[in-house]
Design an enzyme around this catalytic site. Structure first.
Site, mmCIF file in Angstrom:
data_model
loop_
_atom_site.group_PDB
_atom_site.id
_atom_site.type_symbol
_atom_site.label_atom_id
_atom_site.label_comp_id
_atom_site.label_asym_id
_atom_site.label_seq_id
_atom_site.Cartn_x
_atom_site.Cartn_y
_atom_site.Cartn_z
ATOM 1 N N GLY A 112 0.709 -1.623 -0.106
ATOM 2 C CA GLY A 112 -0.035 -0.121 0.015
ATOM 3 C C GLY A 112 0.824 1.111 0.519
ATOM 4 O O GLY A 112 0.616 2.466 -0.433
ATOM 5 N N GLU A 115 1.795 1.763 -3.564
ATOM 6 C CA GLU A 115 0.834 1.983 -4.132
ATOM 7 C C GLU A 115 0.021 3.820 -3.808
ATOM 8 O O GLU A 115 -0.607 4.370 -4.405
ATOM 9 C CB GLU A 115 -0.711 1.251 -3.738
ATOM 10 C CG GLU A 115 -0.733 -0.192 -3.952
ATOM 11 C CD GLU A 115 -1.649 -0.985 -3.704
ATOM 12 O OE1 GLU A 115 -1.666 -1.323 -2.667
ATOM 13 O OE2 GLU A 115 -2.350 -1.646 -4.078
HETATM 14 N N1 COA Z 1 2.438 -4.000 8.528
HETATM 15 C C1 COA Z 1 2.051 -3.684 10.129
HETATM 16 N N2 COA Z 1 3.349 -3.815 10.836
HETATM 17 C C2 COA Z 1 4.391 -3.779 10.316
HETATM 18 C C3 COA Z 1 4.196 -3.756 8.753
HETATM 19 C C4 COA Z 1 3.264 -3.988 8.082
HETATM 20 N N3 COA Z 1 3.067 -3.965 6.674
HETATM 21 N N4 COA Z 1 5.244 -3.242 8.336
HETATM 22 C C5 COA Z 1 6.786 -3.390 9.334
HETATM 23 N N5 COA Z 1 6.016 -3.770 10.075
HETATM 24 C C6 COA Z 1 6.271 -3.636 11.890
HETATM 25 C C7 COA Z 1 6.758 -5.220 12.438
HETATM 26 O O1 COA Z 1 6.351 -6.152 12.656
HETATM 27 C C8 COA Z 1 7.324 -4.357 13.456
HETATM 28 O O2 COA Z 1 6.776 -4.124 14.465
HETATM 29 P P1 COA Z 1 7.288 -4.865 15.856
HETATM 30 O O3 COA Z 1 8.519 -4.428 16.219
HETATM 31 O O4 COA Z 1 6.582 -4.608 16.637
HETATM 32 O O5 COA Z 1 7.807 -5.912 15.890
HETATM 33 C C9 COA Z 1 8.810 -2.849 12.817
HETATM 34 O O6 COA Z 1 7.545 -2.970 11.860
HETATM 35 C C10 COA Z 1 9.123 -2.503 12.194
HETATM 36 O O7 COA Z 1 9.670 -3.611 11.188
HETATM 37 P P2 COA Z 1 11.091 -5.529 10.671
HETATM 38 O O8 COA Z 1 9.962 -6.220 10.808
HETATM 39 O O9 COA Z 1 11.223 -5.239 12.480
HETATM 40 O O10 COA Z 1 11.709 -3.794 9.986
HETATM 41 P P3 COA Z 1 12.786 -5.023 9.616
HETATM 42 O O11 COA Z 1 13.840 -3.835 9.364
HETATM 43 O O12 COA Z 1 13.226 -6.261 9.798
HETATM 44 O O13 COA Z 1 12.515 -5.388 8.545
HETATM 45 C C11 COA Z 1 10.858 -4.449 5.906
HETATM 46 C C12 COA Z 1 11.184 -4.217 7.630
HETATM 47 C C13 COA Z 1 9.962 -3.588 5.133
HETATM 48 C C14 COA Z 1 11.146 -5.863 4.744
HETATM 49 C C15 COA Z 1 9.963 -5.268 7.057
HETATM 50 O O14 COA Z 1 8.932 -4.449 7.759
HETATM 51 C C16 COA Z 1 8.542 -5.943 6.105
HETATM 52 O O15 COA Z 1 8.747 -7.128 5.167
HETATM 53 N N6 COA Z 1 7.194 -5.404 6.443
HETATM 54 C C17 COA Z 1 5.887 -6.253 5.113
HETATM 55 C C18 COA Z 1 5.893 -5.491 4.159
HETATM 56 C C19 COA Z 1 5.312 -5.899 3.329
HETATM 57 O O16 COA Z 1 4.531 -7.288 2.919
HETATM 58 N N7 COA Z 1 3.633 -5.146 2.966
HETATM 59 C C20 COA Z 1 2.986 -5.106 2.501
HETATM 60 C C21 COA Z 1 1.250 -5.281 3.133
HETATM 61 S S1 COA Z 1 0.378 -5.906 2.031
#
Ligand code: COA
Length: 259
Positions: A112, A115
């Site tokens: 999103g 997007e």
């Molecule tokens: N929704 C909810 N929470 C999210 C999120 C999302 N889309 N993306 C990141 N977060 C949260 C994580 O759960 C984490 O929360 P916590 O500290 O309470 O556990 C916090 O944000 C930090 O993210 P983290 O994953 O620890 O950081 P990272 O540097 O290891 O990884 C990303 C960064 C962006 C690669 C990874 O967060 C990720 O893959 N996010 C989801 C992306 C995604 O699939 N988006 C599409 C959704 S439809």
């Protein structure tokens, strides 16, 4: 207006909307969507605002997608309603805003978040930005316009690969794909966007609105040309079109008033 999940500021008629949940990488939960909708309404209605920037808080993320924690108990109808609400109240409203709205992508723009950037009129990115549509990793597809706007920007084959692999691409790759207009160091991002917007703000506002309408109505058939012809004609109903021509002939800068 006070928001829980956004920070807003107005300077030189530029309204900066910062999505402010850095601890969750600015993920779009229900509150962010509702507040973004209200902030974009503000862009439409507040006459002090001439253009807007959407960006993310912190140095890591623009928006890392829809808030996945809200997906757990969603059924088919709720999923459809979630996407429809986002389209109608935020993404379509940004795209069709009569005033320019630019995405300043300062880090992860995923799902999103990608997007959201695509719905803006154009994108400037910092050198650490990453773009992607990783929804297939979660067993879903983009629901806020990604299959449509990304395809329009990068073409069918690249959109197919990006959305089917869910892979992330760098800001430089996104620029090469035509998604991003310019890549700058992170600490220069907002200044760069403000510089571009101050140029746009010096033009006739109604002409800028018509540019947005015509480009959004892009259609490589007579219908697209007919729309442009109509909008071109409408320009001559405005005071600014007269002022533009007179100022040119008098060898001075135009004073546009937005009428
Ligand atoms: N929704 C909810 N929470 C999210 C999120 C999302 N889309 N993306 C990141 N977060 C949260 C994580 O759960 C984490 O929360 P916590 O500290 O309470 O556990 C916090 O944000 C930090 O993210 P983290 O994953 O620890 O950081 P990272 O540097 O290891 O990884 C990303 C960064 C962006 C690669 C990874 O967060 C990720 O893959 N996010 C989801 C992306 C995604 O699939 N988006 C599409 C959704 S439809």
């Amino acid at each position: 207006m006070n928001y829980q999940t956004l920070q807003t500021s107005l300077e030189n008629n530029i309204y900066t909307i910062t999505i402010n949940r850095p601890e969750k990488l600015n993920a779009l939960n229900k509150t962010v969507i509702e507040e973004l909708s209200a902030a974009v309404d503000e862009v439409y209605t507040n006459t002090e605002i001439k253009s807007a920037i959407i960006t993310g808080a912190g140095e890591k993320a623009f928006v890392a997608g829809a808030d996945i924690s809200e997906f757990l108990h969603i059924d088919k109808n709720a999923g459809e309603a979630l996407a429809a609400k986002g389209h109608k109240t935020v993404f379509d409203k940004i795209e069709n805003s009569p005033k320019p709205i630019v995405a300043a992508v300062n880090g992860f723009a995923l799902g999103g978040g990608c997007e959201l950037a695509l719905a803006c009129h154009f994108i400037i990115a910092s050198d650490n930005a990453k773009f992607g549509q990783p929804e297939v990793n979660l067993g879903i597809i983009p629901g806020y316009g990604g299959t449509q706007r990304l395809t329009q920007l990068v073409g069918k084959n690249r959109a197919m690969q990006l959305i089917m692999t869910g892979e992330m691409i760098t800001a430089k790759d996104a620029q090469q794909y035509g998604m991003v207009n310019k890549v700058v160091p992170q600490n220069e991002l907002l200044d760069e966007v403000k510089k571009i917007l101050s140029v746009i703000q010096s033009k006739a506002p109604l002409a800028i609105t018509k540019v947005i309408e015509c480009i959004n109505n892009f259609d490589h058939t007579q219908q697209g040309y007919d729309f442009e012809i109509k909008k071109f004609g409408e320009c001559f109903e405005t005071e600014d079109a007269k002022e533009g021509a007179v100022a040119f002939l008098e060898k001075r800068k135009p004073n546009f008033v937005g009428k």
